[in-house]
Design a protein around this motif. Structure first.
Motif, PDB file in Angstrom:
ATOM      1  N   SER A  38       0.811  -1.212   0.000  1.00 31.08           N
ATOM      2  CA  SER A  38       0.000   0.000   0.000  1.00 31.08           C
ATOM      3  C   SER A  38       0.847   1.267   0.000  1.00 31.08           C
ATOM      4  CB  SER A  38      -0.908   0.017   1.235  1.00 31.08           C
ATOM      5  OG  SER A  38      -0.157   0.261   2.403  1.00 31.08           O
ATOM      6  N   GLU A  39       0.238   2.337  -0.492  1.00 29.45           N
ATOM      7  CA  GLU A  39       0.902   3.633  -0.479  1.00 29.45           C
ATOM      8  C   GLU A  39       1.170   4.083   0.956  1.00 29.45           C
ATOM      9  OE1 GLU A  39      -1.640   6.199  -2.718  1.00 29.45           O
ATOM     10  OE2 GLU A  39      -1.413   5.037  -4.568  1.00 29.45           O
ATOM     11  N   LEU A  40       0.303   3.662   1.886  1.00 26.08           N
ATOM     12  CA  LEU A  40       0.494   4.040   3.282  1.00 26.08           C
ATOM     13  C   LEU A  40       1.803   3.482   3.826  1.00 26.08           C
ATOM     14  CD1 LEU A  40      -0.368   5.219   5.973  1.00 26.08           C
ATOM     15  CD2 LEU A  40      -1.779   3.185   6.363  1.00 26.08           C
ATOM     16  N   VAL A  41       2.098   2.214   3.517  1.00 21.91           N
ATOM     17  CA  VAL A  41       3.348   1.602   3.994  1.00 21.91           C
ATOM     18  C   VAL A  41       4.551   2.299   3.371  1.00 21.91           C
ATOM     19  CG1 VAL A  41       4.752  -0.497   3.965  1.00 21.91           C
ATOM     20  CG2 VAL A  41       2.322  -0.626   4.513  1.00 21.91           C
ATOM     21  N   ILE A  42       4.461   2.637   2.085  1.00 20.77           N
ATOM     22  CA  ILE A  42       5.544   3.375   1.422  1.00 20.77           C
ATOM     23  C   ILE A  42       5.734   4.732   2.097  1.00 20.77           C
ATOM     24  CG2 ILE A  42       6.170   4.610  -0.692  1.00 20.77           C
ATOM     25  CD1 ILE A  42       6.748   1.724  -0.948  1.00 20.77           C
ATOM     26  N   GLY A  43       4.604   5.395   2.400  1.00 16.29           N
ATOM     27  CA  GLY A  43       4.679   6.695   3.061  1.00 16.29           C
ATOM     28  C   GLY A  43       5.290   6.606   4.445  1.00 16.29           C
ATOM     29  N   ALA A  91      -3.982  20.073   5.730  1.00 19.15           N
ATOM     30  CA  ALA A  91      -5.437  19.896   5.848  1.00 19.15           C
ATOM     31  C   ALA A  91      -6.181  21.170   5.465  1.00 19.15           C
ATOM     32  CB  ALA A  91      -5.800  19.490   7.274  1.00 19.15           C
ATOM     33  N   ILE A  92      -5.583  22.338   5.715  1.00 22.38           N
ATOM     34  CA  ILE A  92      -6.207  23.606   5.325  1.00 22.38           C
ATOM     35  C   ILE A  92      -6.306  23.683   3.803  1.00 22.38           C
ATOM     36  CG2 ILE A  92      -5.907  26.120   5.257  1.00 22.38           C
ATOM     37  CD1 ILE A  92      -4.650  25.913   8.044  1.00 22.38           C
ATOM     38  N   ILE A  93      -5.264  23.237   3.119  1.00 21.17           N
ATOM     39  CA  ILE A  93      -5.259  23.255   1.653  1.00 21.17           C
ATOM     40  C   ILE A  93      -6.270  22.260   1.096  1.00 21.17           C
ATOM     41  CG2 ILE A  93      -3.862  22.777  -0.401  1.00 21.17           C
ATOM     42  CD1 ILE A  93      -1.430  23.737   1.211  1.00 21.17           C
ATOM     43  N   LYS A  94      -6.291  21.063   1.709  1.00 14.54           N
ATOM     44  CA  LYS A  94      -7.230  20.026   1.271  1.00 14.54           C
ATOM     45  C   LYS A  94      -7.474  19.054   2.410  1.00 14.54           C
ATOM     46  CE  LYS A  94      -8.179  16.948  -2.611  1.00 14.54           C
ATOM     47  NZ  LYS A  94      -7.684  16.430  -3.911  1.00 14.54           N
ATOM     48  N   SER A  95      -8.741  18.846   2.754  1.00 13.05           N
ATOM     49  CA  SER A  95      -9.081  17.930   3.851  1.00 13.05           C
ATOM     50  C   SER A  95      -8.453  16.562   3.606  1.00 13.05           C
ATOM     51  CB  SER A  95     -10.593  17.781   3.975  1.00 13.05           C
ATOM     52  OG  SER A  95     -11.171  19.023   4.346  1.00 13.05           O
ATOM     53  N   LEU A  96      -7.896  15.959   4.669  1.00 17.04           N
ATOM     54  CA  LEU A  96      -7.158  14.708   4.536  1.00 17.04           C
ATOM     55  C   LEU A  96      -7.982  13.522   5.024  1.00 17.04           C
ATOM     56  CD1 LEU A  96      -3.714  15.949   5.918  1.00 17.04           C
ATOM     57  CD2 LEU A  96      -4.352  15.639   3.514  1.00 17.04           C
ATOM     58  N   SER A  97      -8.200  12.550   4.161  1.00 17.36           N
ATOM     59  CA  SER A  97      -8.903  11.328   4.556  1.00 17.36           C
ATOM     60  C   SER A  97      -7.957  10.428   5.340  1.00 17.36           C
ATOM     61  CB  SER A  97      -9.413  10.586   3.320  1.00 17.36           C
ATOM     62  OG  SER A  97     -10.346  11.381   2.605  1.00 17.36           O
ATOM     63  N   THR A  98      -8.485   9.756   6.370  1.00 17.52           N
ATOM     64  CA  THR A  98      -7.666   8.855   7.182  1.00 17.52           C
ATOM     65  C   THR A  98      -8.263   7.451   7.131  1.00 17.52           C
ATOM     66  OG1 THR A  98      -8.923   9.352   9.201  1.00 17.52           O
ATOM     67  CG2 THR A  98      -7.017  10.748   8.716  1.00 17.52           C
ATOM     68  N   SER A  99      -7.717   6.545   7.918  1.00 17.86           N
ATOM     69  CA  SER A  99      -8.213   5.172   7.934  1.00 17.86           C
ATOM     70  C   SER A  99      -7.964   4.560   9.309  1.00 17.86           C
ATOM     71  CB  SER A  99      -7.494   4.336   6.864  1.00 17.86           C
ATOM     72  OG  SER A  99      -6.119   4.200   7.189  1.00 17.86           O
ATOM     73  N   LYS A 100      -8.597   3.406   9.549  1.00 12.62           N
ATOM     74  CA  LYS A 100      -8.417   2.735  10.841  1.00 12.62           C
ATOM     75  C   LYS A 100      -6.963   2.344  11.071  1.00 12.62           C
ATOM     76  CE  LYS A 100     -13.078   0.843  11.391  1.00 12.62           C
ATOM     77  NZ  LYS A 100     -13.892  -0.384  11.555  1.00 12.62           N
ATOM     78  N   LYS A 101      -6.293   1.889  10.000  1.00 15.03           N
ATOM     79  CA  LYS A 101      -4.900   1.460  10.148  1.00 15.03           C
ATOM     80  C   LYS A 101      -4.011   2.600  10.622  1.00 15.03           C
ATOM     81  CE  LYS A 101      -4.163  -2.553   7.172  1.00 15.03           C
ATOM     82  NZ  LYS A 101      -5.486  -2.798   6.630  1.00 15.03           N
ATOM     83  N   ILE A 102      -4.117   3.741   9.966  1.00 13.51           N
ATOM     84  CA  ILE A 102      -3.206   4.833  10.306  1.00 13.51           C
ATOM     85  C   ILE A 102      -3.530   5.435  11.667  1.00 13.51           C
ATOM     86  CG2 ILE A 102      -4.456   6.794   9.282  1.00 13.51           C
ATOM     87  CD1 ILE A 102      -1.673   7.664   8.186  1.00 13.51           C
ATOM     88  N   VAL A 103      -4.796   5.377  12.080  1.00 14.23           N
ATOM     89  CA  VAL A 103      -5.164   5.928  13.382  1.00 14.23           C
ATOM     90  C   VAL A 103      -4.799   4.969  14.505  1.00 14.23           C
ATOM     91  CG1 VAL A 103      -7.069   6.665  14.853  1.00 14.23           C
ATOM     92  CG2 VAL A 103      -7.010   7.385  12.458  1.00 14.23           C
ATOM     93  N   TYR A 104      -5.254   3.713  14.398  1.00 14.07           N
ATOM     94  CA  TYR A 104      -5.076   2.760  15.499  1.00 14.07           C
ATOM     95  C   TYR A 104      -3.688   2.115  15.508  1.00 14.07           C
ATOM     96  CZ  TYR A 104     -10.075   3.270  16.262  1.00 14.07           C
ATOM     97  OH  TYR A 104     -11.329   3.782  16.527  1.00 14.07           O
ATOM     98  N   ARG A 105      -3.234   1.663  14.349  1.00 12.06           N
ATOM     99  CA  ARG A 105      -1.930   0.986  14.309  1.00 12.06           C
ATOM    100  C   ARG A 105      -0.774   1.982  14.371  1.00 12.06           C
ATOM    101  NH1 ARG A 105      -0.339  -1.626   8.784  1.00 12.06           N
ATOM    102  NH2 ARG A 105       0.009   0.597   8.390  1.00 12.06           N
ATOM    103  N   ASP A 106      -0.672   2.837  13.347  1.00 11.85           N
ATOM    104  CA  ASP A 106       0.475   3.746  13.258  1.00 11.85           C
ATOM    105  C   ASP A 106       0.371   4.900  14.257  1.00 11.85           C
ATOM    106  OD1 ASP A 106       1.471   2.238  10.966  1.00 11.85           O
ATOM    107  OD2 ASP A 106      -0.235   3.111   9.915  1.00 11.85           O
TER     108      ASP A 106
END
Length: 307
Positions: A38-43, A91-106
């Motif tokens: 996933s792009e999240l892991v790369i990030g 986030a001011i420039i563009k609202s950022l979508s999140t996910s359960k993985k990035i909130v709970y795990r990371d």
């Protein structure tokens, strides 16, 4: 003439950092889809750790030179800056979508690391043993990310992978990090010409300059709808700063810090909690929440100047 030269360097490096960030995001996305993660892991890993190179350099050199306050303060300050100005500003420039993985795990790892850092530094010393513990946890975290492959995102606008994509990724990282170094040098020179003290330069220009790669990368990724890389870059950078950079620095020698470090450590804990709450509510960071994060980050700098 020197002023004009420094101004031109500042303008040129900002342009280079921006362009480098675009290449960095595109190549990272292409590689993520090519190898099926996933792009999240790369990030969180390649992009997040790579953009932390300026903080790594400053912190390690400071530790070697026996400048513990700069070594630790650079990391704590950079993490606050990332969660305040950069996450909030993006986030001011563009609202950022999140996910359960990035909130709970990371996010959970980031919170755990922050608590660890507070406990370790509350006696105003980060010992070699504590550094080994921090670095060991980073190895476990990276291993867990890479061991369990995540399903790559479906994306109609996937960047096409080329054989040279890894080289573009490496080149763009060098370009972004190297340009930020010259940005800090020239901006600091301009500040000195205007009579600004070295302390103010350190807590503003240097802190912002070493975070320039994260800023450019997160904004570019958000504008392109790559929220995993945008947020993952910041979370990954903060995790790497705490576990990796401070872990290595304190393994070089014990790091003793000033009593005022406790104030910034508590603020960092508050910023992490607030950022995670914002990520969880509605699974996005809205523009209003971004404004609040920026205002808190700004208040921190104002407090530093006044007190």
């Amino acid at each position: 003439m020197e002023i004009i030269f420094d101004v031109l360097i500042v303008i040129a490096t900002i342009l280079l950092i921006t362009k480098g960030a675009m290449w960095l995001v595109d190549s990272a996305v292409a590689i993520a889809h090519k190898i099926g993660i996933s792009e999240l892991v790369i990030g969180l890993t390649i992009v997040g750790f790579g953009t932390s190179a300026p903080e790594f350099a400053v912190t390690i050199i400071s530790a070697i030179n026996g400048q513990s306050d700069i070594s630790v303060g650079n990391i704590v300050g950079s993490n606050i800056f990332n969660l305040g100005f950069i996450l909030g500003g993006t986030a001011i420039i563009k609202s950022l979508s999140t996910s359960k993985k990035i909130v709970y795990r990371d996010g959970g790892v980031l919170l755990f690391g922050t608590v660890m850092l507070i406990v370790f530094l509350w006696d105003l010393v980060l010992s070699t043993f504590e550094g080994v513990l921090l670095f060991s946890f980073l190895i476990v975290y990276i291993g867990a990310l890479l061991f369990k492959k995540e399903i790559k995102e479906e994306d109609d606008s996937v960047s096409t992978y080329k054989w040279y994509s890894p080289f573009i990724l490496l080149f763009s990282l060098v370009l972004v990090v190297g340009s930020s170094h010259f940005l800090v040098d020239s901006a600091s020179a301009l500040a000195r010409i205007m009579g600004v003290s070295d302390w103010i330069i350190g807590v503003t220009i240097v802190a912002a300059g070493t975070s320039a790669p994260e800023l450019a990368t997160s904004i570019v990724a958000a504008l392109r709808g790559k929220y995993g890389i945008s947020i993952g870059n910041l979370i990954g950078s903060d995790i790497f700063n705490m576990f990796g950079v401070l872990g290595v620095a304190s393994m070089i020698q014990n790091l003793e810090v000033d009593l005022s470090a406790r104030i910034d450590l508590v603020l960092l804990f508050f910023m992490v909690i607030l950022a995670l709450v914002f990520m969880r509510t509605g699974w996005k960071i809205t523009r209003l929440e971004g404004i609040l994060l920026v205002l808190i980050g700004l208040s921190r700098w104002i407090y530093s100047f006044m007190f």
